[in-house]
Design a protein around this motif. Structure first.
Motif, short mmCIF file in Angstrom:
data_model
loop_
_atom_site.label_atom_id
_atom_site.label_comp_id
_atom_site.label_asym_id
_atom_site.label_seq_id
_atom_site.Cartn_x
_atom_site.Cartn_y
_atom_site.Cartn_z
N MET A 31 2.64 18.28 7.48
CA MET A 31 2.81 16.87 7.77
C MET A 31 2.29 16.06 6.58
SD MET A 31 1.60 15.02 11.25
CE MET A 31 2.70 15.53 12.53
N ASP A 32 3.09 15.15 6.11
CA ASP A 32 2.68 14.37 4.95
C ASP A 32 1.82 13.16 5.37
OD1 ASP A 32 4.76 13.07 6.17
OD2 ASP A 32 5.59 12.28 4.31
N MET A 33 1.27 12.48 4.38
CA MET A 33 0.34 11.38 4.62
C MET A 33 1.02 10.21 5.32
SD MET A 33 -2.77 10.42 4.36
CE MET A 33 -3.61 11.33 3.11
N GLN A 34 2.28 9.93 4.98
CA GLN A 34 2.98 8.81 5.63
C GLN A 34 3.17 9.07 7.12
OE1 GLN A 34 6.52 8.53 3.25
NE2 GLN A 34 5.69 6.79 2.09
N SER A 35 3.48 10.27 7.50
CA SER A 35 3.66 10.60 8.92
C SER A 35 2.35 10.47 9.68
CB SER A 35 4.18 12.02 9.08
OG SER A 35 5.43 12.16 8.46
N ILE A 36 1.26 10.91 9.08
CA ILE A 36 -0.04 10.82 9.73
C ILE A 36 -0.44 9.36 9.92
CG2 ILE A 36 -2.50 11.31 9.47
CD1 ILE A 36 -1.67 13.93 8.10
N ILE A 37 -0.28 8.55 8.88
CA ILE A 37 -0.64 7.14 8.98
C ILE A 37 0.24 6.43 10.00
CG2 ILE A 37 -0.63 4.94 7.72
CD1 ILE A 37 -1.75 6.42 5.34
N GLY A 38 1.53 6.75 10.02
CA GLY A 38 2.43 6.15 11.01
C GLY A 38 2.05 6.53 12.43
N MET A 39 1.73 7.80 12.64
CA MET A 39 1.36 8.27 13.97
C MET A 39 0.05 7.63 14.44
SD MET A 39 0.93 12.21 15.25
CE MET A 39 -0.19 12.57 13.93
N VAL A 40 -0.95 7.59 13.58
CA VAL A 40 -2.23 7.00 13.94
C VAL A 40 -2.09 5.50 14.17
CG1 VAL A 40 -4.55 6.50 13.06
CG2 VAL A 40 -3.60 8.78 12.82
N SER A 41 -1.24 4.84 13.39
CA SER A 41 -1.03 3.40 13.57
C SER A 41 -0.39 3.09 14.91
CB SER A 41 -0.14 2.85 12.45
OG SER A 41 -0.76 3.01 11.21
N ILE A 42 0.59 3.87 15.30
CA ILE A 42 1.26 3.62 16.58
C ILE A 42 0.33 3.91 17.75
CG2 ILE A 42 3.11 4.45 18.07
CD1 ILE A 42 4.80 4.76 15.50
N ILE A 43 -0.43 4.98 17.67
CA ILE A 43 -1.38 5.29 18.75
C ILE A 43 -2.45 4.22 18.84
CG2 ILE A 43 -3.17 6.93 19.46
CD1 ILE A 43 -1.32 9.15 18.36
N THR A 44 -2.98 3.78 17.72
CA THR A 44 -4.01 2.74 17.71
C THR A 44 -3.45 1.43 18.23
OG1 THR A 44 -5.03 3.82 15.80
CG2 THR A 44 -5.69 1.55 16.27
N ALA A 45 -2.23 1.09 17.87
CA ALA A 45 -1.62 -0.14 18.39
C ALA A 45 -1.45 -0.06 19.90
CB ALA A 45 -0.26 -0.37 17.72
N GLY A 46 -1.09 1.09 20.42
CA GLY A 46 -0.97 1.26 21.87
C GLY A 46 -2.29 1.10 22.58
N PHE A 47 -3.35 1.72 22.04
CA PHE A 47 -4.67 1.55 22.64
C PHE A 47 -5.16 0.11 22.54
CE2 PHE A 47 -5.56 6.25 22.03
CZ PHE A 47 -5.52 6.51 23.38
N THR A 48 -4.85 -0.55 21.43
CA THR A 48 -5.27 -1.95 21.26
C THR A 48 -4.64 -2.83 22.32
OG1 THR A 48 -5.49 -1.63 18.88
CG2 THR A 48 -5.30 -3.89 19.66
N ILE A 49 -3.36 -2.65 22.57
CA ILE A 49 -2.69 -3.45 23.60
C ILE A 49 -3.20 -3.08 24.99
CG2 ILE A 49 -0.46 -3.80 24.74
CD1 ILE A 49 -0.73 -5.43 22.28
N ALA A 50 -3.38 -1.79 25.25
CA ALA A 50 -3.82 -1.37 26.58
C ALA A 50 -5.21 -1.89 26.91
CB ALA A 50 -3.79 0.16 26.67
N ILE A 51 -6.15 -1.66 26.04
CA ILE A 51 -7.52 -2.08 26.30
C ILE A 51 -7.66 -3.60 26.16
CG2 ILE A 51 -9.90 -1.89 25.46
CD1 ILE A 51 -9.20 1.01 24.71
N GLY A 52 -6.93 -4.17 25.21
CA GLY A 52 -7.03 -5.61 24.98
C GLY A 52 -6.36 -6.45 26.03
#
Length: 89
Positions: free
Chosen positions: A1-22
């Protein structure tokens, strides 16, 4: 897995948690404020305009927290500052 895929995956998961908890805390706060305002109006119907005005200002303040979380989630998805790191590195 390359760096762009990891950053994209972590960004989407973090955005989901931000909306859910926020959005949970403002929803609970708005429900509590509304129930207390209705109780106050039931006890003192003559003060309805003052209670309603104060309620709307309070709800706007509480809702701003959810809006800030939404903005952070949009930044993480569409204008992520870590993309430059992944592309350049």
């Amino acid at each position: 897995m390359d760096m762009q895929s990891i950053i994209g995956m972590v960004s989407i998961i973090t955005a989901g948690f931000t909306i859910a908890i926020g959005s949970i805390a403002p929803a609970l706060g708005e429900g509590k404020a509304l129930s207390q305002a209705l109780m106050a109006i039931a006890q003192q119907p003559d003060e309805t305009p003052a209670i309603t005005r104060t309620l709307f200002v309070g709800l706007a303040m509480v809702e701003s927290t959810a809006i800030y979380c939404f903005v952070v989630a949009l930044i993480l998805i569409f204008a992520n500052p870590f993309w430059n790191f992944a592309i350049g590195g």
